[in-house]
Design a protein around this motif. Sequence first.
Motif, PDB file in Angstrom:
ATOM      1  N   SER A 397       0.959  -1.091   0.016  1.00 26.78           N
ATOM      2  CA  SER A 397      -0.064   0.077   0.049  1.00 26.78           C
ATOM      3  C   SER A 397       0.727   1.298  -0.050  1.00 26.78           C
ATOM      4  O   SER A 397       1.967   1.182   0.322  1.00 26.78           O
ATOM      5  CB  SER A 397      -0.848   0.095   1.030  1.00 26.78           C
ATOM      6  N   ALA A 398       0.318   2.361  -0.504  1.00 26.03           N
ATOM      7  CA  ALA A 398       1.062   3.444  -0.639  1.00 26.03           C
ATOM      8  C   ALA A 398       1.917   4.016   0.523  1.00 26.03           C
ATOM      9  O   ALA A 398       3.043   4.319   0.506  1.00 26.03           O
ATOM     10  CB  ALA A 398       0.224   4.777  -0.999  1.00 26.03           C
ATOM     11  N   GLU A 399       1.408   3.937   1.827  1.00 21.46           N
ATOM     12  CA  GLU A 399       1.845   4.275   3.064  1.00 21.46           C
ATOM     13  C   GLU A 399       3.059   3.312   3.416  1.00 21.46           C
ATOM     14  O   GLU A 399       3.850   3.871   4.399  1.00 21.46           O
ATOM     15  CB  GLU A 399       0.841   4.465   4.055  1.00 21.46           C
ATOM     16  N   ARG A 400       3.301   2.268   2.920  1.00 23.70           N
ATOM     17  CA  ARG A 400       4.221   1.268   3.180  1.00 23.70           C
ATOM     18  C   ARG A 400       5.213   1.274   2.189  1.00 23.70           C
ATOM     19  O   ARG A 400       6.364   0.521   2.268  1.00 23.70           O
ATOM     20  CB  ARG A 400       3.700  -0.105   3.481  1.00 23.70           C
ATOM     21  N   ARG A 401       5.307   1.809   1.176  1.00 24.91           N
ATOM     22  CA  ARG A 401       6.262   1.919   0.204  1.00 24.91           C
ATOM     23  C   ARG A 401       7.565   2.794   0.579  1.00 24.91           C
ATOM     24  O   ARG A 401       7.243   3.723   1.353  1.00 24.91           O
ATOM     25  CB  ARG A 401       5.655   2.476  -1.230  1.00 24.91           C
ATOM     26  N   HIS A 402       8.738   2.300   0.080  1.00 24.18           N
ATOM     27  CA  HIS A 402       9.935   3.180   0.491  1.00 24.18           C
ATOM     28  C   HIS A 402      10.431   3.605  -0.900  1.00 24.18           C
ATOM     29  O   HIS A 402      10.806   2.540  -1.824  1.00 24.18           O
ATOM     30  CB  HIS A 402      10.818   2.076   1.135  1.00 24.18           C
ATOM     31  N   TYR A 407      13.243  -2.940   1.768  1.00 23.23           N
ATOM     32  CA  TYR A 407      12.327  -3.307   2.698  1.00 23.23           C
ATOM     33  C   TYR A 407      12.837  -4.584   3.566  1.00 23.23           C
ATOM     34  O   TYR A 407      13.868  -5.121   3.705  1.00 23.23           O
ATOM     35  CB  TYR A 407      11.245  -3.997   1.701  1.00 23.23           C
ATOM     36  N   ASP A 423       3.288  -6.911   5.422  1.00 22.10           N
ATOM     37  CA  ASP A 423       2.613  -5.879   5.067  1.00 22.10           C
ATOM     38  C   ASP A 423       1.914  -5.969   3.692  1.00 22.10           C
ATOM     39  O   ASP A 423       1.322  -4.985   3.320  1.00 22.10           O
ATOM     40  CB  ASP A 423       3.956  -4.748   4.956  1.00 22.10           C
TER      41      ASP A 423
END
Length: 557
Positions: A397-402, A407, A423
Amino acid sequence: MDDAFVRAAQDAATRGASETPVPPDGLPHRELMRRAKVLVSVAVGVPDRASADTLSLATEHVERLAELQGESGLFECGDNVQSPPDSAFTINDACDVHHLLRNGPAETSPLRDALGAIILKAAPALLSGGVHTPNHRWELASALARIHRSFPDSRLVERAEEWLAEGVDIDGDGFFSERSPNYATAVSIPSLLALAEILNRPELRVPVERNLELTLSLIGSDGSVETLPSRRQDQGTRFPLSRYLWAYRLLAVETGRPDFAWAAVLATADGIDDPGLLTELLLHPLLGETLPAERAPRRDELAVHASTSLAVVRGERSELVVYGGSDYPQQRRIRSGLAVDPTFLRFLAGAAILDSVRLSRTFFGLGPFRADGIRRGEDGSIELRERAVSGYYGPLSAERRHADGVYELADEGRFSAAMSFADREMEEVALTTSVVAHPCDGGVDLDVDLSGPPLGWTLELGFRDGGVLDSPAPRPEDGASVLTGATASYRVGGDAVHVELVGLEPSADPASYFPGEDYAFLSGTDAVGGVRLLIGGTTPARFRMRLRAERGTGAIA
């Protein structure tokens, strides 16, 4: 007094004392002390059988033992570096010999003094040292108690009591937590009995009696004790009942239990060949008393041990073991200290023995079928079930992308990757396997059901060597035979195991047994050898396999 038993113990010790000589500097510390103990027991217990150099040889072993003792007081032993419990095994034997010689003849005084020096040098390290397996607690505690017996010191008792305060690791069925006959007979039982005696803690005999009572239902007609539930190196092996002899005999005499007397007699079926028995007899003369009248326990009914998901049926013509107690469904890994044997059934028809039934499949490399327990049916059936799950992961999801693309390195059950698996949403792929055993007189019917995506599977039947399988010759790639029809038999003399398939047209070329990625990644395997019969197919599949016993009369049960 049971003169026959005493003579047998003396004979075994005499044979042990005359073992092919090995230079002491070529023996590890535990073997050095074991041999010294046997030699001393012969010199003290049956001096007329001792040679002129028996005591001098024992002294030579003890002198070499002292050389192996480090400055810490501990002995080096394999990959267990500076190990208090491994040293405790040697010190326990040293203490028993030291105690045995307390009233010995004058010529044994130098040997006793040498042992005393070794024991006292080890005491501080054992007093402060730790452990790394469950049974080590009792081995170490019993060493502390034995040292206290020879050299009284309240600190030793206090430390032993600290270990005992953790509680003896025995479950409601009577299994020690490692569920291992080897460690029960070699460590837990003798250690707890020693602690009960030396520390005046009679309640410590209770778990010993409970474990021996459990073991009665695990004794097979082949004279072995069932090891499928074991969490140690003996899992799935043949473990001889003879290793339980002294414990059953001692408890039978002490309690008067006829079933323990029965087991003690059965344990001598192949003779007595334990050179350590004489030492136990000299230290505990009660061991040599006449057994109470023996009576076999009732063993022809279904016994279910819920704590290990083990069901046992002992009948007149056949024996059946159904096992669903693997630790793998919960732990998801292969490790020393876990019960991971994928054998879920054994079937014995006299000398004809089906030692292992396993179900292999090609499903994400997760390995063979290992049930998550057993379930009893109202009709007397026993069900094994497993739902194996893997799948494919969606994007983060967008909020968990780096932005840097870095990762967490995580394990998802079959492999590891820097993908933060926890995640992500997973598209699940599942394979459900059910095996329902219906025990019957002289046999069992197995209803097998595999539900899931199309994939290959192989049912492997491994027979104990010594017989003839009426099936095509073993194929070269894995040495196994393939069942191409509906029936097969494995015969040893007049006994046989008959196999019949109902509702399945087996594959003519099933895959070989696959141990799973945990083994294959390291080029290892847990595969069995010997005589094997493969039955293959693809999912979905639903069929029945009938196993029937034929005994020497020629009649099929």
